[in-house]
Write a protein that holds these residues in place. Structure first.
Motif, mmCIF file in Angstrom:
data_model
loop_
_atom_site.group_PDB
_atom_site.id
_atom_site.type_symbol
_atom_site.label_atom_id
_atom_site.label_comp_id
_atom_site.label_asym_id
_atom_site.label_seq_id
_atom_site.Cartn_x
_atom_site.Cartn_y
_atom_site.Cartn_z
ATOM 1 N N GLY A 47 0.781 -1.296 -0.050
ATOM 2 C CA GLY A 47 -0.126 0.019 0.134
ATOM 3 C C GLY A 47 0.693 1.229 0.014
ATOM 4 N N LEU A 48 2.164 1.303 -0.520
ATOM 5 C CA LEU A 48 2.940 2.216 -0.419
ATOM 6 C C LEU A 48 2.919 3.058 -1.731
ATOM 7 N N ILE A 49 2.422 2.271 -2.678
ATOM 8 C CA ILE A 49 2.127 2.866 -4.031
ATOM 9 C C ILE A 49 0.449 2.618 -4.431
ATOM 10 N N ILE A 50 -0.007 3.440 -5.039
ATOM 11 C CA ILE A 50 -1.249 3.371 -5.829
ATOM 12 C C ILE A 50 -1.193 3.247 -7.299
ATOM 13 N N SER A 51 -1.947 2.451 -8.106
ATOM 14 C CA SER A 51 -1.689 2.292 -9.510
ATOM 15 C C SER A 51 -3.148 2.185 -10.076
ATOM 16 N N ASN A 52 -3.313 2.660 -11.311
ATOM 17 C CA ASN A 52 -4.412 2.575 -11.902
ATOM 18 C C ASN A 52 -4.127 1.779 -13.167
ATOM 19 N N GLY A 53 -3.076 0.880 -13.031
ATOM 20 C CA GLY A 53 -2.906 -0.010 -14.151
ATOM 21 C C GLY A 53 -1.930 0.460 -15.079
ATOM 22 N N ARG A 54 -1.813 1.636 -15.368
ATOM 23 C CA ARG A 54 -0.800 2.251 -16.274
ATOM 24 C C ARG A 54 -0.057 3.099 -15.429
ATOM 25 N N ASP A 55 -0.236 3.740 -14.731
ATOM 26 C CA ASP A 55 0.412 4.772 -13.926
ATOM 27 C C ASP A 55 0.345 4.607 -12.520
ATOM 28 N N ALA A 56 1.279 5.165 -11.527
ATOM 29 C CA ALA A 56 1.274 4.713 -10.083
ATOM 30 C C ALA A 56 1.808 6.042 -9.593
ATOM 31 N N LEU A 57 1.469 6.070 -8.283
ATOM 32 C CA LEU A 57 2.048 7.252 -7.525
ATOM 33 C C LEU A 57 2.469 6.631 -6.060
ATOM 34 N N CYS A 58 3.598 7.299 -5.407
ATOM 35 C CA CYS A 58 3.976 6.716 -3.980
ATOM 36 C C CYS A 58 2.939 7.756 -3.141
ATOM 37 N N LEU A 59 2.259 6.845 -2.083
ATOM 38 C CA LEU A 59 1.402 7.536 -1.300
ATOM 39 C C LEU A 59 1.905 8.193 0.074
ATOM 40 N N PRO A 60 2.893 7.746 0.774
ATOM 41 C CA PRO A 60 3.408 8.392 1.890
ATOM 42 C C PRO A 60 4.213 9.571 1.385
ATOM 43 N N TYR A 61 4.250 10.735 2.238
ATOM 44 C CA TYR A 61 4.626 12.048 2.141
ATOM 45 C C TYR A 61 6.024 12.167 2.977
ATOM 46 N N ARG A 62 6.783 13.116 2.706
ATOM 47 C CA ARG A 62 7.936 13.599 3.861
ATOM 48 C C ARG A 62 7.323 14.519 4.827
ATOM 49 N N LEU A 63 7.656 14.530 5.882
ATOM 50 C CA LEU A 63 7.047 15.384 6.759
ATOM 51 C C LEU A 63 7.805 16.599 6.740
ATOM 52 N N ARG A 64 7.026 17.868 6.532
ATOM 53 C CA ARG A 64 7.623 19.104 6.389
ATOM 54 C C ARG A 64 7.712 19.888 7.546
ATOM 55 N N ARG A 65 7.152 19.418 8.496
ATOM 56 C CA ARG A 65 6.946 20.016 9.843
ATOM 57 C C ARG A 65 6.724 19.295 10.652
ATOM 58 N N TRP A 66 7.331 19.416 11.874
ATOM 59 C CA TRP A 66 7.073 18.273 13.174
ATOM 60 C C TRP A 66 6.016 18.620 14.072
ATOM 61 N N PRO A 67 4.960 17.734 14.315
ATOM 62 C CA PRO A 67 3.601 18.036 14.706
ATOM 63 C C PRO A 67 3.938 18.186 16.323
ATOM 64 N N ILE A 68 2.953 18.665 17.125
ATOM 65 C CA ILE A 68 3.106 19.027 18.482
ATOM 66 C C ILE A 68 1.851 18.398 19.159
ATOM 67 N N PRO A 69 1.815 17.198 20.119
ATOM 68 C CA PRO A 69 3.117 16.864 20.578
ATOM 69 C C PRO A 69 3.690 15.724 19.404
#
Length: 211
Positions: A185-207
């Protein structure tokens, strides 16, 4: 296909709007020509949205995006999911709704801003639910979309390259690395194309313990 953004400046009356096409959006954001709220009209899955990064949105002062048109499950959906993922990387709210089923297991999307009228998605969503970090020669993923946190590390060169190559929608392939990321489940595909689903954290949550 194109997307038009209607930008309402802070403190401006509702009729004072600036319309920006998708092709002009990255430049407009880079120039600071945005507002805390973006009202999006036109097709919300134009390929040009792939050029819009979370950094561009955040640095331009955007904190909320409202999608006026209804999102449908078609070949352009991956472009819209990329846009959602980029907004989510900075915790930017996106208000949107979809028409019918999206054609995938929506639990895989619970780390992305939830669609209107989906209480399960809204209750599950929070910042950092599925993200990754990059180190020298490895990528560490933390995934809490379908239960307790499951951190694991990708070390195979082909897996790391796929995560990088599919940062934007790109072609699917038949490699074992691709099949493994698809199953997890780290990538999703429509059969022809795909996309990486997780993202990089751009700011740290509190807490910080929430992730």
């Amino acid at each position: 296909m194109d997307t038009t953004l209607t930008v309402r400046k802070p403190g401006a009356v509702l009729g004072d709007r600036l319309e920006v096409s998708t092709s002009e959006l990255p430049r407009r954001l880079a120039d600071g020509g945005a507002a805390p709220v973006l009202l999006v009209t036109g097709t919300p899955y134009a390929p040009g949205l792939d050029a819009v990064t979370g950094d561009l949105l955040w640095q331009a002062g955007v904190r909320e995006v409202r999608i006026r048109e209804t999102v449908r499950a078609d070949d352009g959906l991956l472009h819209f999911l990329h846009f959602l993922r980029e907004a989510a990387s900075h915790g930017i709210e996106v208000v949107w709704e979809s028409e019918g089923d999206l054609g995938c297991d929506t639990r895989l999307l619970y780390h992305l801003p939830p669609r209107a009228g989906d209480p399960s998605w809204r209750s599950a969503y929070r910042y950092g639910l599925c993200h990754y970090r990059v180190g020298p020669g490895f990528v560490t993923v933390t995934d809490q979309r379908r239960g307790p946190a499951v951190p694991f590390t990708l070390r195979r060169t082909q897996e790391i390259r796929l995560v990088q190559d599919l940062d934007r929608p790109g072609p699917s392939d038949e490699s074992s690395a691709f099949a493994g990321l698809l199953r997890s489940g780290l990538i999703i595909s429509n059969g022809r194309d795909a996309l990486c689903l997780p993202y990089r954290l751009r700011r740290w949550p509190i807490p910080c313990t929430v992730i």
